[in-house]
Design an enzyme around this catalytic site. Sequence first.
Site, PDB file in Angstrom:
ATOM      1  N   CYS A  72      77.658  37.477  20.818  1.00 41.49           N
ATOM      2  CA  CYS A  72      77.818  37.556  22.272  1.00 41.49           C
ATOM      3  C   CYS A  72      79.262  37.856  22.655  1.00 41.49           C
ATOM      4  O   CYS A  72      79.590  37.927  23.841  1.00 41.49           O
ATOM      5  CB  CYS A  72      77.356  36.261  22.936  1.00 41.49           C
ATOM      6  SG  CYS A  72      78.251  34.793  22.385  1.00 41.49           S
ATOM      7  N   CYS A  83      71.726  34.773  44.354  1.00 39.05           N
ATOM      8  CA  CYS A  83      72.330  35.510  43.235  1.00 39.05           C
ATOM      9  C   CYS A  83      71.446  36.706  42.913  1.00 39.05           C
ATOM     10  O   CYS A  83      70.279  36.546  42.530  1.00 39.05           O
ATOM     11  CB  CYS A  83      72.468  34.602  42.016  1.00 39.05           C
ATOM     12  SG  CYS A  83      73.149  35.456  40.574  1.00 39.05           S
ATOM     13  N   CYS A 130      83.164  36.960  44.172  1.00 38.67           N
ATOM     14  CA  CYS A 130      82.512  36.158  43.143  1.00 38.67           C
ATOM     15  C   CYS A 130      82.819  36.689  41.751  1.00 38.67           C
ATOM     16  O   CYS A 130      82.732  37.896  41.493  1.00 38.67           O
ATOM     17  CB  CYS A 130      81.006  36.125  43.387  1.00 38.67           C
ATOM     18  SG  CYS A 130      80.090  35.182  42.148  1.00 38.67           S
ATOM     19  N   GLN A 160      68.144  32.515  25.075  1.00 34.45           N
ATOM     20  CA  GLN A 160      68.603  33.746  25.730  1.00 34.45           C
ATOM     21  C   GLN A 160      67.977  33.903  27.117  1.00 34.45           C
ATOM     22  O   GLN A 160      66.800  33.607  27.324  1.00 34.45           O
ATOM     23  CB  GLN A 160      68.281  34.968  24.878  1.00 34.45           C
ATOM     24  CG  GLN A 160      69.112  35.064  23.608  1.00 34.45           C
ATOM     25  CD  GLN A 160      70.582  35.395  23.860  1.00 34.45           C
ATOM     26  OE1 GLN A 160      71.050  35.367  24.996  1.00 34.45           O
ATOM     27  NE2 GLN A 160      71.306  35.684  22.809  1.00 34.45           N
ATOM     28  N   GLU A 214      71.182  24.677  12.303  1.00 42.26           N
ATOM     29  CA  GLU A 214      71.678  24.557  13.676  1.00 42.26           C
ATOM     30  C   GLU A 214      72.346  23.190  13.821  1.00 42.26           C
ATOM     31  O   GLU A 214      71.802  22.170  13.374  1.00 42.26           O
ATOM     32  CB  GLU A 214      70.540  24.716  14.676  1.00 42.26           C
ATOM     33  CG  GLU A 214      70.858  24.348  16.104  1.00 42.26           C
ATOM     34  CD  GLU A 214      71.944  25.213  16.715  1.00 42.26           C
ATOM     35  OE1 GLU A 214      72.871  24.647  17.325  1.00 42.26           O
ATOM     36  OE2 GLU A 214      71.879  26.438  16.569  1.00 42.26           O
ATOM     37  N   GLU A 272      76.170  42.091  24.145  1.00 42.98           N
ATOM     38  CA  GLU A 272      75.600  41.549  22.917  1.00 42.98           C
ATOM     39  C   GLU A 272      75.696  42.666  21.878  1.00 42.98           C
ATOM     40  O   GLU A 272      75.339  43.814  22.163  1.00 42.98           O
ATOM     41  CB  GLU A 272      74.145  41.148  23.133  1.00 42.98           C
ATOM     42  CG  GLU A 272      73.642  40.101  22.171  1.00 42.98           C
ATOM     43  CD  GLU A 272      74.032  38.685  22.545  1.00 42.98           C
ATOM     44  OE1 GLU A 272      73.805  37.782  21.723  1.00 42.98           O
ATOM     45  OE2 GLU A 272      74.557  38.472  23.653  1.00 42.98           O
ATOM     46  N   CYS A 309      79.829  38.636  38.564  1.00 37.52           N
ATOM     47  CA  CYS A 309      79.590  40.042  38.180  1.00 37.52           C
ATOM     48  C   CYS A 309      80.898  40.816  38.235  1.00 37.52           C
ATOM     49  O   CYS A 309      81.740  40.568  39.104  1.00 37.52           O
ATOM     50  CB  CYS A 309      78.575  40.699  39.116  1.00 37.52           C
ATOM     51  SG  CYS A 309      76.899  40.034  38.990  1.00 37.52           S
ATOM     52  N   ASP A 356      74.174  34.390  14.237  1.00 34.44           N
ATOM     53  CA  ASP A 356      74.207  34.509  15.704  1.00 34.44           C
ATOM     54  C   ASP A 356      75.078  33.373  16.254  1.00 34.44           C
ATOM     55  O   ASP A 356      74.581  32.423  16.850  1.00 34.44           O
ATOM     56  CB  ASP A 356      72.790  34.442  16.276  1.00 34.44           C
ATOM     57  CG  ASP A 356      72.754  34.764  17.766  1.00 34.44           C
ATOM     58  OD1 ASP A 356      73.784  35.205  18.311  1.00 34.44           O
ATOM     59  OD2 ASP A 356      71.693  34.549  18.384  1.00 34.44           O
TER      60      ASP A 356
END
Length: 587
Positions: free
Chosen positions: A541, A299, A206, A384, A439, A576, A209, A514
């Site tokens: 990020c 998961c 997978c 988040q 935004e 982050e 991760c 951000d």
Amino acid sequence: LNRHSSTQKRQVLTLLMVSLFSRRLASAFVYSPRYKRTISTFVARRSKNNAGNQASSLSQEQIWQERTIVSTQIFSTASKPDDATEVTTAPPQVPRKFQPWPFQYHEELTLTVEALTNRGIGVCRASISATDLPADRKITSEEESDESLDVENKGWVVFVPSVIPGETVRCRIYRNFRSYSEADLIEVIDKSAQRVEPVCPLFAECGGCQYQHMDISIQREWKTSQVQELLERVGKLDPDSFPSTKPTVGTDEVYNYRSKITPHYDKPIKTENGIGDLKIRAIGFKKKTNRQLVDVPLCHIATDRINEKLADYREEKFLDALEGRLKKRKKGATLLLRDALIYDGAGEDSDVEPEPIVETDHNVYVKTIVKDLTFRFLAGNFFQNNPYMLPVMVDHVLEAATPPNTAGNQMTHLIDCYCGSGLFCLSASKEFDVCVGIELNAKAVQEAQFNANLNQISNCKFVAASAEAIFLSKDPVEVVTKETDPSTGQIISEALTSTLVKDFPTDTTVVVIDPPRKGCSEEFLEQLYNFSPARVVYMSCDPATQARDTEGIVGAGYSILIVQPFDLFPQTRHIESLIVFEKEVSN
């Protein structure tokens, strides 16, 4: 067939015809002792005929390899009797577009891992000679000046997943590019002391991760070093010109922390034997090495509530496909599971305990609580996904934004670019006279303004536009101007006034950035430089695009005060990163 004589070819083709005529007959024959003797005779006769030209002969193991090649190619569709012996797997088919330089398909190498990329992949180097380049492979001038492509002295780069720097590994090549190759991990020969057993049994496959094989402490050490390395390499900064990157901050929740996942399924296929309508082959995430899906029933980084819901949701989707109830029959889909609180419209003073929910509808409002503020947002909108780390990150942003400027004056105005549902803007509202958020997502702006009202915050204004428009906005911002007694600090009077963002006092204004993964646009950065606020607080990020933008911000006259990474998503490569920039201000 080229392995055999003409007579042998006719015999093998006869077997092929038999298999096409009757799968059962072919199956019975392929597993019979007579068939084994026949194939062995073919190979033995070939060896005998070639004895005059070739000194070597095939071993029994090689004979059975020959048998396997023929049988698997001819009888791949034949059904095998229950009591039949397992047949050895045939050699892999070489992909049509595979480039056979510098390594052959599935060629195995033993290499030492030097480092990790920002994608979490191990960097190894194999010894090859630049003189071995094929005739059609020309070295460009850019490649000649790129030290990483110095294969003669540094070696050819081979990327291998699920490894730790310092380990010696055996890997298998599956793809060659112009300047590097990619390989699968076969075996760890010399293991690192920081290697641990992955919790998830699907970790090797997978792509969700990348770091479950590493102790959490070494994960965070590498994330710290990666941020530092990107600032030096991509940002082109002298390491002596800014403070060293601080150790990565994380919490104890390193599994079962993620409050949102988005598993996928591909285009459903027709069911076998006409049973049911369609079939979903897998619901999960992409593999590490290609775009195929791994079926993920559980998961390990998602919250327990999400995993409980996932089991039922998967069963529901599989059944919907079989019974013809899928909305998207001709293509795949991305599913949503968001662990949050039910938004029931009750006031914040209500004594009713908020009820948790795992929402699967993108257009349903949910809420979450960060520190002492409540945020309502659409389940499908961005917010988040680690509720344990979020308060920690908010605290660091406020600690960076609120101190006085270099002249000792208190910061009074805050501009929150890419503000989403208003997380940083609303959290900082108590510390500033005026806060403005911008935004692009109009629904997110509605949520931000709603959240301001929900939390009874009156000094925040939100604008629906791209970040580039914030300094050019012609819409006045209504703010409450406060007059205080210098001796006591008490408020003497308040008045409602209107002002444009471009008229904010730059010496006491903080800009919080951000952005999405692609970072800031050149247009936005140019406007930022022209506005020239006293301080820029940049949360990212993607440290690579942040490092790219840092080069320009430093070039515009800012100094770096802090570089602070956060482990928002343990077990993954994602980082982050917070960088605080300050400009010298005269009193």
